[in-house]
Design an enzyme around this catalytic site. Structure first.
Site, PDB file in Angstrom:
ATOM      1  NE  ARG A  88       3.078  15.444  -3.439  1.00 16.32           N
ATOM      2  CZ  ARG A  88       2.236  14.645  -2.775  1.00 16.32           C
ATOM      3  NH1 ARG A  88       1.194  15.143  -2.116  1.00 16.32           N
ATOM      4  NH2 ARG A  88       2.440  13.352  -2.751  1.00 16.32           N
ATOM      5  CG  HIS A 132      -0.517  10.192  -5.344  1.00 20.24           C
ATOM      6  ND1 HIS A 132      -0.234  11.404  -4.731  1.00 20.24           N
ATOM      7  CD2 HIS A 132      -1.624   9.749  -4.729  1.00 20.24           C
ATOM      8  CE1 HIS A 132      -1.144  11.669  -3.808  1.00 20.24           C
ATOM      9  NE2 HIS A 132      -2.008  10.677  -3.785  1.00 20.24           N
ATOM     10  CD  GLU A 177      -1.017   9.785   2.292  1.00 17.07           C
ATOM     11  OE1 GLU A 177      -1.905   8.955   2.042  1.00 17.07           O
ATOM     12  OE2 GLU A 177      -1.253  10.876   2.808  1.00 17.07           O
ATOM     13  CG  ASN A 303       0.794  13.723   2.451  1.00 14.78           C
ATOM     14  OD1 ASN A 303       1.525  14.670   2.120  1.00 14.78           O
ATOM     15  ND2 ASN A 303       0.357  12.825   1.587  1.00 14.78           N
ATOM     16  CE1 TYR A 305      -5.719  15.636   3.916  1.00 19.54           C
ATOM     17  CE2 TYR A 305      -3.937  14.043   3.931  1.00 19.54           C
ATOM     18  CZ  TYR A 305      -4.702  14.973   3.256  1.00 19.54           C
ATOM     19  OH  TYR A 305      -4.446  15.255   1.941  1.00 19.54           O
ATOM     20  CD  GLU A 363      -1.672  14.380  -0.123  1.00 18.14           C
ATOM     21  OE1 GLU A 363      -2.636  13.973   0.564  1.00 18.14           O
ATOM     22  OE2 GLU A 363      -1.142  13.707  -1.016  1.00 18.14           O
TER      23      GLU A 363
END
Ligand code: FCB
Length: 453
Positions: A88, A132, A177, A303, A305, A363
């Protein structure tokens, strides 16, 4: 590997996952490319932001970063050596359209064409993110994402890129995001363009989502058979206590972090409870916008985290919640809570509430204080453990029936971590910025062994 660490890791085998499962790693243009002044690239909002004193923790910028613009063959070799089958990357808008719209810079598109061909020769399926975060600065001067004109500009960019690469790139992510690009950029002011108005952030976010919806038919027209989606940063939201007030706080916080994006993308419009809370601040929309935002996608990019623990905080901000740190839990060097079960729970929740056709984890990763040892190794046992435990959590979610079809580790390389500069290392490979040497960390070796065992 240290035997104690080995014993504490979940047993994992690649063949427990579908044979067409996508295994990859993720990167983004501004964070790795450098060469910001080369071959006709225009200025981006991140170039401008980094030049303002106090914005970036170590006063750095992406001007050189990992010098990937020149070293990409070596970086793709590294990715290939891991045994991943997908890669990616993102496309810098100011390289392609230095003025934001209008004249296409052939050298910019040539670069991405070489890069994509380089992936294909190495057996890496290209996964391209269109946005991005590196908006051309000229567009920012006309209002950036606050302006509806930026939607039209994004469509021009999408058209130029997909017309050139659509025969070879078959996996497209419109945006990375929107919460970060809009809320951290236009409200919290900690990311480019560094503005501080919630109303602006909400309007910017509406335009970002609208540009996603309007880009889908363009991508499909230029890239036959393409799979198209968007990537969101999503968090499980948990209450700080079992009080009714904290339960209500979870609802509101989830409304701003997750539902604000998922609901319109999945055809429900903006959440009614949030609109009511926002009142006058709510974004201005036009007839038909919500239907376009809800155009069917092929996948949802997630994504993940960390989870957020929240408490009721009357009077604090529009959402009246406070993020609380759970005591005694494991954290990365960023302070982010390590919670593999959070990934499993988030995925189950997405399946239950939105039922995406396919999910790709675009991610997931961690930052620690990596040390390059005199013998040339980087023994990042904590990142290795983080990676293994998150893969195990993903396996659990798949066993529960969640259609997760791929996993991209963030990131291939240490890189420019936005407002944190180079202080935060997320790579599977360590970058020695003085020499630009790449050194595969223990976590990278582990991923490679997992993929090739
Ligand atoms: C995500 C961003 C990515 C990287 C990681 C650590 O929010 O998408 O570019 O900075 O965080």
């Amino acid at each position: 590997m240290n035997p104690i660490l080995q014993a504490s890791l979940p047993a994992l085998r690649r063949d427990e996952f579908a044979s067409d499962f996508r295994w990859g790693c993720s990167t983004s243009s501004y964070q790795i490319e450098g060469a910001t002044g080369e071959d006709g690239r225009g200025e981006s909002i991140w170039d401008r932001f980094c030049a303002q004193p106090g914005r970036i923790r170590d006063c750095s910028s992406g001007a050189v970063a990992c010098d990937h613009y020149h070293r990409w063959p070596q970086d793709l070799d590294l990715a290939q050596s891991l045994g991943v089958n997908a890669y990616r990357f993102s496309i810098a808008w100011p390289r392609v359209l230095p003025q934001g719209r209008g004249a296409v810079n052939a050298a910019g598109l040539d670069f991405y064409e070489r890069l994509v061909d380089g992936m294909l020769t190495r057996g890496l399926q290209p996964w391209a993110t269109l946005y991005h975060w590196d908006l051309p600065q000229v567009l920012q001067e006309q209002g950036g994402w606050k302006s509806r004109e930026t939607v039209a500009a994004f469509l021009e960019f999408t058209e130029a890129v997909t017309r050139r690469l659509g025969d070879r790139v078959k996996h497209w992510i419109t945006h990375n995001e929107p919460w970060c690009s809009c809320f951290m950029g236009y409200w919290e002011g900690v990311h480019a363009p560094g503005e501080t108005s919630l109303q602006s952030a909400l309007q910017a976010c509406h335009h970002v989502l609208l540009s996603h919806g309007q880009a889908l038919p363009i991508i499909r027209a230029n890239s036959a058979g393409a799979q198209v989606g968007i990537t969101l940063s999503l968090h499980p939201i948990l209450p700080a206590s079992d009080s009714a007030a904290d339960a209500a706080a979870v609802q509101r916080h989830d409304g701003s972090r997750n539902r604000w994006f998922l609901d319109p993308l999945y055809g429900r419009g903006y959440p009614a409870d949030m609109l009511e809370m926002l009142g006058e601040l709510a974004p201005r929309t036009q007839a038909g916008d919500l239907a376009q935002i809800a155009s069917p996608m092929d996948f949802l990019g997630v994504n993940y985290y960390f989870p957020e623990i929240v408490a009721d905080a009357p009077g604090l901000g529009p959402v009246q919640t406070r993020v609380v740190e759970r005591q005694g839990v494991e954290r990365t060097a960023f302070g982010w809570e390590v919670s593999p079960e959070g990934l499993r729970d988030l995925l189950s929740r997405l399946q239950r509430d939105y039922a995406p056709e396919q999910i790709f984890i675009t991610e997931n990763g961690s930052t620690y204080e990596d040390i390059l040892l005199p013998d040339g190794r980087v023994n990042d046992a904590q990142r290795l453990s983080y990676l293994a435990r998150h893969l195990a959590a993903m396996r659990e979610a798949i066993a529960l029936g969640v259609p997760v079809r791929g996993y991209f580790a963030w990131s291939l390389l240490d890189n420019f971590e936005w407002a944190e500069g180079y202080a935060r290392r997320f790579g599977l490979a360590y970058v020695d910025y003085a020499t630009q040497a790449r050194i595969l960390k223990a976590s990278g070796h582990w991923y490679r062994e997992f993929l090739q065992r």
